[in-house]
Design a protein around this motif. Structure first.
Motif, PDB file in Angstrom:
ATOM      1  N   VAL A 137      46.668 -15.829 -38.904  1.00 24.67           N
ATOM      2  CA  VAL A 137      48.031 -15.585 -38.422  1.00 24.67           C
ATOM      3  C   VAL A 137      48.884 -15.007 -39.549  1.00 24.67           C
ATOM      4  N   ARG A 138      49.537 -13.895 -39.277  1.00 23.03           N
ATOM      5  CA  ARG A 138      50.524 -13.369 -40.223  1.00 23.03           C
ATOM      6  C   ARG A 138      51.865 -14.008 -39.915  1.00 23.03           C
ATOM      7  N   ALA A 139      52.467 -14.636 -40.922  1.00 26.22           N
ATOM      8  CA  ALA A 139      53.706 -15.384 -40.700  1.00 26.22           C
ATOM      9  C   ALA A 139      54.689 -15.147 -41.834  1.00 26.22           C
ATOM     10  N   ALA A 140      55.975 -15.253 -41.490  1.00 29.64           N
ATOM     11  CA  ALA A 140      57.043 -15.145 -42.482  1.00 29.64           C
ATOM     12  C   ALA A 140      57.278 -16.515 -43.125  1.00 29.64           C
ATOM     13  N   ASN A 141      57.332 -16.527 -44.439  1.00 24.15           N
ATOM     14  CA  ASN A 141      57.630 -17.764 -45.147  1.00 24.15           C
ATOM     15  C   ASN A 141      59.113 -18.098 -44.983  1.00 24.15           C
ATOM     16  N   ALA A 142      59.397 -19.253 -44.453  1.00 23.65           N
ATOM     17  CA  ALA A 142      60.790 -19.629 -44.186  1.00 23.65           C
ATOM     18  C   ALA A 142      61.626 -19.562 -45.461  1.00 23.65           C
ATOM     19  N   ASP A 143      62.752 -18.838 -45.372  1.00 24.59           N
ATOM     20  CA  ASP A 143      63.724 -18.752 -46.469  1.00 24.59           C
ATOM     21  C   ASP A 143      63.172 -18.132 -47.740  1.00 24.59           C
ATOM     22  N   GLN A 144      62.129 -17.323 -47.625  1.00 19.26           N
ATOM     23  CA  GLN A 144      61.611 -16.617 -48.800  1.00 19.26           C
ATOM     24  C   GLN A 144      61.705 -15.109 -48.569  1.00 19.26           C
ATOM     25  N   PHE A 145      62.331 -14.421 -49.522  1.00 19.81           N
ATOM     26  CA  PHE A 145      62.517 -12.982 -49.405  1.00 19.81           C
ATOM     27  C   PHE A 145      62.214 -12.315 -50.745  1.00 19.81           C
ATOM     28  N   THR A 146      61.812 -11.058 -50.677  1.00 20.52           N
ATOM     29  CA  THR A 146      61.566 -10.292 -51.891  1.00 20.52           C
ATOM     30  C   THR A 146      62.896  -9.842 -52.489  1.00 20.52           C
ATOM     31  N   GLU A 147      62.842  -9.186 -53.636  1.00 21.08           N
ATOM     32  CA  GLU A 147      64.052  -8.691 -54.283  1.00 21.08           C
ATOM     33  C   GLU A 147      64.766  -7.642 -53.441  1.00 21.08           C
ATOM     34  N   THR A 148      64.038  -6.979 -52.563  1.00 22.54           N
ATOM     35  CA  THR A 148      64.642  -5.958 -51.702  1.00 22.54           C
ATOM     36  C   THR A 148      65.150  -6.547 -50.385  1.00 22.54           C
ATOM     37  N   GLY A 149      64.986  -7.846 -50.201  1.00 27.91           N
ATOM     38  CA  GLY A 149      65.451  -8.500 -48.982  1.00 27.91           C
ATOM     39  C   GLY A 149      64.430  -8.582 -47.883  1.00 27.91           C
ATOM     40  N   ALA A 150      63.215  -8.127 -48.127  1.00 27.47           N
ATOM     41  CA  ALA A 150      62.157  -8.193 -47.115  1.00 27.47           C
ATOM     42  C   ALA A 150      61.585  -9.611 -47.039  1.00 27.47           C
ATOM     43  N   GLN A 151      61.031  -9.935 -45.877  1.00 28.31           N
ATOM     44  CA  GLN A 151      60.412 -11.247 -45.708  1.00 28.31           C
ATOM     45  C   GLN A 151      59.170 -11.371 -46.587  1.00 28.31           C
ATOM     46  N   VAL A 152      58.984 -12.518 -47.177  1.00 30.63           N
ATOM     47  CA  VAL A 152      57.718 -12.833 -47.830  1.00 30.63           C
ATOM     48  C   VAL A 152      56.779 -13.390 -46.764  1.00 30.63           C
ATOM     49  N   SER A 212      52.721 -14.623 -45.371  1.00 33.03           N
ATOM     50  CA  SER A 212      51.438 -15.229 -45.704  1.00 33.03           C
ATOM     51  C   SER A 212      50.442 -14.959 -44.591  1.00 33.03           C
ATOM     52  N   ALA A 213      49.167 -15.027 -44.927  1.00 31.22           N
ATOM     53  CA  ALA A 213      48.090 -15.019 -43.940  1.00 31.22           C
ATOM     54  C   ALA A 213      47.571 -16.449 -43.843  1.00 31.22           C
ATOM     55  N   VAL A 214      47.631 -17.006 -42.637  1.00 34.88           N
ATOM     56  CA  VAL A 214      47.277 -18.408 -42.423  1.00 34.88           C
ATOM     57  C   VAL A 214      45.951 -18.465 -41.663  1.00 34.88           C
ATOM     58  N   TYR A 215      44.942 -19.066 -42.270  1.00 35.06           N
ATOM     59  CA  TYR A 215      43.598 -19.138 -41.697  1.00 35.06           C
ATOM     60  C   TYR A 215      43.449 -20.470 -40.968  1.00 35.06           C
TER      61      TYR A 215
END
Length: 406
Positions: free
Chosen positions: A171-186, A188-191
């Motif tokens: 599953v590709r998922a957005a890490n809650a409340d984590q963003f890159t320096e450009t404001g994009a979502q961080v 994860s790949a969840v197995y």
């Protein structure tokens, strides 16, 4: 984590030549029932099990983890052969190899040991990436939220090809409340194991083509995720790799396999077809206009196969020395193969009816599946953007973008 069941350990392929031989044999086996499976939407549970037990799912496992680390050229040809037999079956393990490749770059040593052993045993990985309703497809509403030492996963995914057959859902998922320096979502790949509580798979895929990929919906409700099962995803695209190029070359291989199958079927039809009376010949294969069509189709299919192999070799070169330039060249070569493979698949599956004549349109023959499979699969990612990237690279040396939309 549970140990691998000894009864489910797959055959261990020991060479690339053996892999190609196995893929060729399976292609013939799968082709025999492909028409019936498509017409009646019979999901290929037995065929997927055969594929898993064949050992092909472990081809890309690195040598230090017990595999043969097959070249991209061999892997692409394996996919082309499988697609020539049944494009739906060929599409099912695409994500399997894509997320094994993510482990190569992002996984810890312990994660690699475990998940590569699963692949070698015949366990299959499938994807849960795409979502509906977001402004663009690179936005994920599915979230991974910390919960003490582990995580909780919530969301809904669509077009989850092969999930119904898989042992592991990635599953590709957005890490809650984590963003890159450009404001994009961080991200994860969840197995996740297929039987994870809170994970459900619905067989609601209703595509006109690739009917038996089981590309349905995956729902995730308060899914508890151990930290071990989470692999960083966003950081994969911050440095040069061949991750994206390999994913694309396997799509190109599927398109090229469909084109090859359509050309093969055209030859069979030509032997049975009646010549058009104005040609004043005894057989259809002597009709100069059908000869022209067959020649054009052959050229397109051979071009697609040649570019497929060339791009795969380019990826292999870049994987050995992943620089900004080498990986960009690999991506451009893969894009070129994808564009030509898509065009060849659509052209060859249409030419099939020109050569076969009226009888080829009969429902009983179900020859429309070749075109339906081609048209459905070529919608996966727009080749019009690949042409743009190729053109910019040619004129100004612009590096193509790196992203996880595969």
């Amino acid at each position: 984590m549970t140990a691998v069941d000894i009864q489910e350990i797959a055959h261990r392929i020991t060479s690339e030549d053996e892999a190609l031989s196995v893929a060729s044999q399976l292609s013939d086996e799968f082709a025999a029932g492909a028409g019936v499976r498509d017409a009646q939407r019979l999901l290929p549970h037995d065929e997927v099990r055969t594929l898993a037990q064949s050992g092909l799912l472990g081809l890309s496992v690195p040598k230090e983890f017990g595999g043969i680390d097959a070249s991209t050229e061999t892997l692409a040809e394996v996919f082309r052969l499988l697609a020539e037999g049944d494009p739906s079956i060929a599409q099912i393990p695409h994500s399997h190899f894509t997320f094994l490749e993510a482990l190569r770059y992002q996984g810890s040593n312990e994660q690699k040991q475990f998940f590569y052993a699963e692949a070698l045993s015949g366990k299959q990985f499938a994807n849960a990436q795409s979502e509906r309703g977001n402004k663009t497809i690179d936005i994920d509403g599915t979230t991974l939220t910390p919960d003490w030492e582990d995580f909780v996963l919530e969301g809904r995914k669509f077009y989850c090809t092969g999930a119904l057959f898989a042992d592991w859902i990635v599953v590709r998922a957005a890490n809650a409340d984590q963003f890159t320096e450009t404001g994009a979502q961080v991200k994860s790949a969840v197995y996740l194991p297929r039987n994870t509580p809170g994970l459900s798979i619905v067989d609601d895929w209703d595509g006109m083509g690739q009917k038996t990929t089981a590309s349905g919906t995956v729902t995730l409700e308060s899914v508890s995720v151990p930290r071990f099962n989470v692999v960083p995803f966003t950081s994969l695209f911050t440095h040069p790799t061949t991750y994206g190029a390999q994913a694309q070359i396997l799509h190109a291989a599927i398109d090229t396999g469909i084109a090859s199958a359509a050309l093969r079927e055209s030859v069979k039809l030509a032997a049975k077809a009646r010549p058009f009376f104005e040609a004043k010949v005894d057989t259809a294969v002597e009709d100069p206009l059908l000869v022209q069509l067959a020649g054009e189709a052959t050229i397109e299919v051979r071009a697609a196969r040649s570019l497929l192999a060339e791009a795969a070799r380019s990826i292999d070169v870049a994987r050995r020395n992943p620089t900004e330039d080498s990986t960009a060249r690999a991506s451009i070569d893969a894009a070129t193969a994808k564009v030509v493979g898509a065009r060849a698949s659509l052209a060859a599956t249409s030419t099939l009816f020109e050569i076969g004549g009226t009888r080829s349109a009969g429902e009983s023959a179900n020859l429309s599946r070749f075109w339906r499979d081609a048209r459905t699969h070529t919608l996966h990612d727009p080749t019009r953007w690949k042409v743009q990237h190729i053109g910019r690279w040619t004129l100004s040396g612009t590096i193509p973008p790196r992203h996880g939309l595969l």
